[in-house]
Design an enzyme around this catalytic site. Structure first.
Site, PDB file in Angstrom:
ATOM      1  N   ASP A 601       6.310   8.552  -4.993  1.00 51.67           N
ATOM      2  CA  ASP A 601       5.786   8.895  -3.663  1.00 51.67           C
ATOM      3  C   ASP A 601       4.267   8.856  -3.693  1.00 51.67           C
ATOM      4  O   ASP A 601       3.602   9.883  -3.684  1.00 51.67           O
ATOM      5  CB  ASP A 601       6.295  10.278  -3.246  1.00 51.67           C
ATOM      6  CG  ASP A 601       5.877  10.639  -1.818  1.00 51.67           C
ATOM      7  OD1 ASP A 601       5.590   9.714  -1.046  1.00 51.67           O
ATOM      8  OD2 ASP A 601       5.836  11.843  -1.506  1.00 51.67           O
ATOM      9  N   GLU A 610       6.744   1.790   0.835  1.00 53.58           N
ATOM     10  CA  GLU A 610       6.371   1.258   2.137  1.00 53.58           C
ATOM     11  C   GLU A 610       7.261   1.869   3.220  1.00 53.58           C
ATOM     12  O   GLU A 610       8.329   2.406   2.946  1.00 53.58           O
ATOM     13  CB  GLU A 610       6.559  -0.266   2.103  1.00 53.58           C
ATOM     14  CG  GLU A 610       5.995  -1.019   3.286  1.00 53.58           C
ATOM     15  CD  GLU A 610       6.166  -2.517   3.090  1.00 53.58           C
ATOM     16  OE1 GLU A 610       5.290  -3.260   3.551  1.00 53.58           O
ATOM     17  OE2 GLU A 610       7.161  -2.929   2.467  1.00 53.58           O
TER      18      GLU A 610
END
Length: 639
Positions: A601, A610
């Site tokens: 993350d 993304e």
């Protein structure tokens, strides 16, 4: 898309979704323009799912559950990572610590997706609603979760609000999204070079300019791609259409005045207002009559060079460019416009007629130019989205045109397609539907939307859907984490979470058609995986679960880089584990990772983290589906 110019390719039927990295990884970083400070900061949990090197990933508790919760009468399963090979005792406790149930785990051996030795547990018999439940095994306690009937009501709204947040050409209103997410219109006529209202083609592609304003920004960058927009808008319209084709489905939550869109109160369901914002853009991407390749659709529009990082859309100063038309983009327009003609007919007949005319024109243009492919090398400033196999797009477009018109021409194209009775072509093994594999979209609509197929022909299509669903349900049952995703080579692909969710759409549709509980169970187990019941103990949806992703790759939602900027809005889905590790951050942190562990993350880990419209679209579809289940006891065919 990332700040790095990468190619998105579809080289063959077995690997339609592969995405490879281009050169100049730091291209966007050198161009960064600081967005204006946003008021406040999102208060998210500080822990990351895989913030360190893969062998030492911080995964928190070894007891893995759906961190949002479980439907009252739905399956309730979890997984524990342990070196033990004999069954262990699990205990379910309420928020006040009182024991509510207990049992023993089932040893499952080494999970190949994570290389973890795991055991599973099942507390489905518990049907007492409540918040703050936990499961404890060997002194280790899970993250808290809820048992209840309406766990996903807010997720439905948040997942759909993602599209309004990422609209181009319109002011994003604080009254709808909050002050930290509000911003001026991006790429409107007041922007440098008149934004998207007066866009030239790349040199040598055309000698005129087009107004291609509106639509949704694709992903972390600010490009707009027809092949990504097509599948995304189709799935939003399908979520709406399901409320009219499936008995017992409540249309009200998607109706007028229920979602965060500025058009609310106009007598049109809010989900269609959102879909129309994209459809208007797609229509503008069609080459006008009298020009070379008239009726085709430009493949994409984006900045001449990669957008700087971070850059709020209204602060982008680069020249925008149209890229040459492609057959794939043209068929995406044909399919989505044909579906739009159907769903808008009772709300705006004039717009519906315009969509149908555009769809027919696009189909004819694609038939006349069936092999104009986007170049895999066209990745300066935006993703290439190369796709040299467009039989699936022809099938999808023909299906939608046939459903909307009943014309023999389109019926012949559907029934005569080699894909029509090939379940592996419609719903590829190991992966599933994606921007580069769209035939399944047509098959799902042929199976559910009334049209002129004979009863026998419709039954054949439904058989294809249930065969695919049987495969995904078997994958879910075999997995210790219940995930309905089993890539052939075991490697997770870029955007693997979208593959999981698209497979869940097939399962949900099969449940709508048959009422068989194994399909519903596999959908709900898929939700468990997405929302924390996975090898990383990571909820991949911002704002949902104690350990939720909140540093996804985005030009404006870039709090990790600049604390004056916001985190992604609640309801934003991270791409998820990706064995390819095509960015510098992922390569450094995750070297040697097991497939389902290849995630971090981190803002610049764009190959795993993304966010995109075509990943949030299936999340919105599924959130709508599961919210409509209530307690989860639905077990009869819905029609």
């Amino acid at each position: 898309m990332s700040s790095a110019p990468r190619v998105r390719t579809a080289p063959d039927r077995t690997d339609r979704r592969r995405r490879t990295l281009g050169a100049a990884i730091a291209a966007g970083l050198a161009l960064g323009a600081l967005a204006a400070p946003a008021a406040g900061a999102v208060d998210h949990h500080a822990r990351h799912g895989a913030g360190t090197a893969a062998p030492k990933a911080d995964t928190g508790s070894p007891v893995r559950v759906n961190q949002v919760g479980y439907l009252t009468h739905g399956p309730k399963k979890g997984t524990v990572v342990t070196s033990a090979t004999k069954p262990l005792t699990w205990t379910l406790r309420a928020a006040d610590g009182t024991e509510r149930a207990s049992g023993t785990t089932h040893p499952a051996g080494v999970d190949p997706s994570s290389r973890q030795n795991v055991q599973t547990f099942d507390f489905s018999k518990v049907t007492d609603a409540g918040e703050g439940y936990t499961v404890t095994i060997g002194g280790k306690k899970s993250e808290p979760f809820t048992i209840g009937d309406h766990l996903y009501r807010s997720l439905r709204g948040d997942a759909l609000a993602y599209f309004y947040h990422n609209r181009s050409g319109i002011k994003i209103d604080a009254d709808l999204v909050g002050s930290k997410y509000a911003r001026p219109a991006g790429h409107d006529k007041a922007a440098p070079h008149r934004g998207d209202t007066d866009v030239p083609c790349q040199k040598g592609e055309c000698d005129y300019r087009r107004n291609v304003s509106g639509g949704w920004y694709d992903a972390g960058d600010q490009g707009k791609y027809v092949v990504n927009g097509g599948i995304s808008v189709a799935q939003l319209m399908s979520a709406y259409e399901r409320t009219h084709t499936t008995k017992g489905v409540d249309a009200a939550p998607l109706g007028d005045g229920r979602l965060r869109v500025p058009e609310r109160g106009n007598g049109v369901p809010d989900i269609l207002d959102e879909a129309r914002w994209e459809m208007e853009f797609l229509l503008r991407m069609q080459v006008p009559q009298g020009k070379p390749l008239a009726g085709m659709a430009f493949h994409k529009v984006h900045d001449k060079q990669w957008t700087g990082f971070p850059t709020r859309p209204d602060q982008d100063k680069q020249q925008r460019e149209l890229h040459k038309p492609s057959t794939a983009a043209t068929l995406n327009l044909a399919a989505s416009a044909a579906q739009s003609a159907r769903v808008f007919k009772s709300y705006d007949p004039e717009f519906a007629a315009r969509c149908l005319h555009a769809a027919r024109t696009a189909w004819d243009a694609a038939k006349a130019h069936p092999k104009i492919f986007a170049s895999d090398k066209d990745s300066t400033g935006g993703g290439a989205y190369g796709d040299r196999s467009v039989g699936d797009e022809f099938y999808w477009a023909a299906s939608e045109l046939f459903l909307s018109t009943g014309d023999h021409t389109y019926a012949k194209a559907v029934l005569g397609s080699p894909l029509h009775r090939d379940v592996d072509a419609l719903f590829p093994r190991g992966g599933g539907m994606s921007w580069a594999s769209t035939a399944g979209l047509g098959a799902l609509d042929l199976a559910t939307v009334p049209g002129k197929l004979t009863a026998k022909q419709r039954a054949e299509v439904r058989t294809m859907v249930t065969k695919a669903a049987d495969r995904y349900a078997a994958d879910s049952a075999k997995s210790a984490y219940g995930v309905p995703y089993a890539p052939k080579d075991g490697k997770y692909e870029w955007g693997s979470n979208s593959q999981v969710l698209n497979n869940m759409i097939v399962l949900a549709t099969a449940h709508d058609l048959t009422g068989k509980p194994r399909y519903l169970d596999a959908v709900l187990r898929g939700m468990d995986y997405v929302l924390g019941g996975n090898p990383l103990n990571q909820s991949y949806v911002t704002g949902y679960g104690e350990r939720n992703s909140h540093n996804q790759h985005h030009r404006f939602w870039a709090h990790q880089r600049d604390h004056r900027l916001p985190h992604p809005a609640p309801g934003s889905l991270a791409g998820g584990p990706n064995s390819g590790l095509q960015d510098v951050v992922a390569k450094k942190k995750l070297k040697g990772c097991a497939p389902a562990m290849c995630y971090t993350d981190s803002l610049m880990a764009y190959s795993t983290n993304e966010i995109t419209i075509n990943w949030n679209a299936p999340l919105a579809w599924i959130a709508s589906y599961v919210d409509g289940l209530g307690g989860g006891a639905a077990d009869k065919p819905a029609g």
